[in-house]
Design a protein around this motif. Structure first.
Motif, PDB file in Angstrom:
ATOM      1  N   GLU A  43     -38.498  -3.323  42.912  1.00 34.40           N
ATOM      2  CA  GLU A  43     -38.543  -2.205  43.860  1.00 34.40           C
ATOM      3  C   GLU A  43     -39.969  -1.976  44.368  1.00 34.40           C
ATOM      4  O   GLU A  43     -40.191  -1.651  45.532  1.00 34.40           O
ATOM      5  CB  GLU A  43     -38.019  -0.936  43.182  1.00 34.40           C
ATOM      6  CG  GLU A  43     -36.519  -0.958  42.940  1.00 34.40           C
ATOM      7  CD  GLU A  43     -36.038   0.202  42.076  1.00 34.40           C
ATOM      8  OE1 GLU A  43     -36.889   1.064  41.732  1.00 34.40           O
ATOM      9  OE2 GLU A  43     -34.849   0.239  41.729  1.00 34.40           O
ATOM     10  N   GLY A  45     -40.852  -4.965  46.713  1.00 32.37           N
ATOM     11  CA  GLY A  45     -39.767  -5.334  47.643  1.00 32.37           C
ATOM     12  C   GLY A  45     -40.169  -5.433  49.100  1.00 32.37           C
ATOM     13  O   GLY A  45     -39.796  -6.385  49.790  1.00 32.37           O
ATOM     14  N   GLN A  65     -36.484  -4.574  37.230  1.00 33.33           N
ATOM     15  CA  GLN A  65     -35.900  -3.862  38.373  1.00 33.33           C
ATOM     16  C   GLN A  65     -36.960  -2.987  39.061  1.00 33.33           C
ATOM     17  O   GLN A  65     -37.062  -2.956  40.299  1.00 33.33           O
ATOM     18  CB  GLN A  65     -34.720  -2.993  37.900  1.00 33.33           C
ATOM     19  CG  GLN A  65     -33.895  -2.359  39.018  1.00 33.33           C
ATOM     20  CD  GLN A  65     -33.180  -3.398  39.872  1.00 33.33           C
ATOM     21  OE1 GLN A  65     -32.753  -4.435  39.355  1.00 33.33           O
ATOM     22  NE2 GLN A  65     -33.086  -3.152  41.167  1.00 33.33           N
ATOM     23  N   LYS A  66     -37.761  -2.291  38.265  1.00 33.92           N
ATOM     24  CA  LYS A  66     -38.830  -1.447  38.827  1.00 33.92           C
ATOM     25  C   LYS A  66     -39.861  -2.287  39.570  1.00 33.92           C
ATOM     26  O   LYS A  66     -40.352  -1.898  40.632  1.00 33.92           O
ATOM     27  CB  LYS A  66     -39.519  -0.658  37.700  1.00 33.92           C
ATOM     28  CG  LYS A  66     -38.719   0.527  37.203  1.00 33.92           C
ATOM     29  CD  LYS A  66     -39.449   1.248  36.076  1.00 33.92           C
ATOM     30  CE  LYS A  66     -38.603   2.395  35.523  1.00 33.92           C
ATOM     31  NZ  LYS A  66     -39.258   3.052  34.385  1.00 33.92           N
TER      32      LYS A  66
END
Length: 484
Positions: free
Chosen positions: A236, A239, A232-233
């Protein structure tokens, strides 16, 4: 081991040396007896020695709530000498008297119950256990279950190695006929048939496997959660980037990680000590493994227990040690000539010991040998700065300190440090060392000199100290303290 003994027995005979008095292990034994709620008979040993002081022992024991009859308590104290045999019958009588007073009884009928005191592998007999029978009468042919092992009793022998045909409650007995080696402390139960014994063992193994699966599942779940958070990090982070930028950045990170991993592997190989433990009996191996659990210096050198077991060092142990680049430690076991030659050929160390403390000391030395040497400074001379001035060399001015040697001597080829108000503000070498106008290599105690440093930006002040020293590599010692 002491705790297990206290749980099994009905009366604890606490042996204390009359010359040494109460030791650390004495206090530990008293605590185990209290935890197991077992009464104590005090045997004060070595009373034949000139320096023996039994009264001192009794007084020291008062601090641990062990009050002898002489001081108004209920603990019997017997003065004995194991060397000469003095009062050993009196000790036996005191133990029997206490047993009669407590009305200690056991049922000699019904299914057998007992406890494994020790287990080991005998070359001629296979897996053997020493046990205490606590209920029932054990006979040849009985079917027993202990832990994850079962046995059909083929042979029984007493504490003197003499074959016996039955063992009643409170009897110590050696049992031959186990399919696998049970662990010390396992409860022994008699069952009616071999199929029943197999079913019980299979069920216990299944239960243990289920518990292990639950533990593994918990670890997997934690790892999965960590991976999800990291993913997830990463999403991000990348992204809002263009795909080209993202691909290039990922390539650079992978390249860096690969470099770090190879570097860590090189450093890590020398900072890991894989070991294999072999012992004569299960209790010895358990004690050594428990000491390994106290290891708290993984930041210095990682200690990996590759394998442990009961019995002499085998070819499989040597092959395992060769695979992991490990060391084999044996306690009260042997390694045959063939095994030792094989180990020498494969570059495997086999270290055999008869005393557990020596084994642990050897392990500490082996751990220390894996650590990088530490650099220590050894002072050669000290001088104080009495004046400061500068000289012109070409187009630049060089600061010079006028010094007097207070202790030792200054040697130009060695290293120096400048100390001001107790703080080291510079370390390095000298560019010049002069006595009057002559270049010299050594200035001795009481002589004056002028010196300049390799770093010109450092300013001298009157009152500063110059220390001449040399650096030596000293073998490092592991910080692990096993507690004895």
């Amino acid at each position: 081991m002491r705790a297990r003994g206290a749980q099994v027995t009905d009366i604890v005979v606490l042996v204390v040396a009359a010359d040494d008095g109460v030791m650390k292990q004495t206090v530990e034994s008293i605590q185990h007896a209290k935890d197991a709620q077992v009464p104590v008979v005090l045997a004060i040993n070595k009373c034949d020695k000139a320096e023996a002081d039994p009264e001192k022992v009794k007084k020291e024991l008062l601090a641990y709530d062990v009050v002898c009859e002489d001081y108004g308590g209920d603990v019997q104290a017997v003065h004995i000498s194991a060397l000469t045999g003095d009062n050993l019958m009196a000790l036996a009588e005191a133990t029997i008297a206490l047993a009669e007073m407590l009305e200690l009884k056991a049922d000699p009928t019904g299914p057998v119950e007992g406890t494994v005191i020790e287990s080991f592998t005998d070359k001629g007999r296979g897996p053997v256990t020493t046990a205490i029978i606590q209920r029932g009468t054990l006979r040849k042919g009985s079917i027993l279950v202990a832990g994850k092992s079962w046995a059909k009793v083929r042979l029984m022998f007493d504490e003197n190695g003499k074959t016996i045909h039955e063992a009643c409650p409170s009897m110590p007995v050696g049992i031959v006929g186990w399919r696998d080696l049970p662990s010390a402390g396992d409860e022994i139960l008699e069952v009616e048939s071999e199929p029943r014994a197999r079913a019980v063992v299979d069920w216990r193994k299944y239960e243990r496997e289920q518990e292990k699966n639950k533990e593994d599942l918990k670890i997997i779940e934690e790892k999965r959660k960590e991976h999800q958070e990291a993913h997830q990090k990463a999403r991000e982070k990348y992204g809002n980037m263009h795909w080209k930028e993202r691909s290039f950045l990922k390539y650079q990170e992978k390249k860096e990680q690969k470099h770090l991993k190879s570097k860590e592997k090189e450093e890590g190989d020398s900072h890991i000590l894989p070991i294999i433990i072999k012992g004569d009996v299960d209790g010895s191996v358990e004690a050594i493994v428990n000491i390994m659990d106290t290891y708290d210096a993984s930041h210095e050198c990682k200690l990996e227990l590759v394998h442990f077991g009961v019995g002499d060092v085998s070819e499989n142990d040597v092959n395992l040690a060769e695979t992991f680049c490990g060391v084999i430690y044996g306690f009260n076991v042997n390694a045959g000539n063939v095994i030792q030659k094989s180990a020498a050929k494969k570059g495997v160390k086999i270290k055999l010991h008869k005393i557990i403390y020596h084994l642990i000391e050897d392990l500490q030395e082996e751990l220390s040998s894996r650590l990088p040497c530490t650099v220590q400074e050894y002072p050669i001379g000290e001088a104080s700065i009495l004046a400061t001035f500068s000289v012109t060399e070409g187009k630049k001015k060089v600061p010079v300190a006028g010094c007097r040697v207070q202790k030792g001597q200054l040697e130009k080829q060695k290293k120096f440090k400048l100390i001001r108000n107790g703080d080291v503000i510079w370390k390095g070498s000298l560019t010049s060392l002069k006595h009057h106008k002559d270049d010299v290599s050594v200035i001795k105690t009481g002589m004056d000199c002028g010196l300049s440093l390799s770093e010109e930006k450092i300013e001298f002040k009157v009152g500063d100290e110059i220390v001449c020293y040399e650096e030596k590599e000293v073998p490092a010692k592991t910080s692990w303290d096993p507690g004895f």
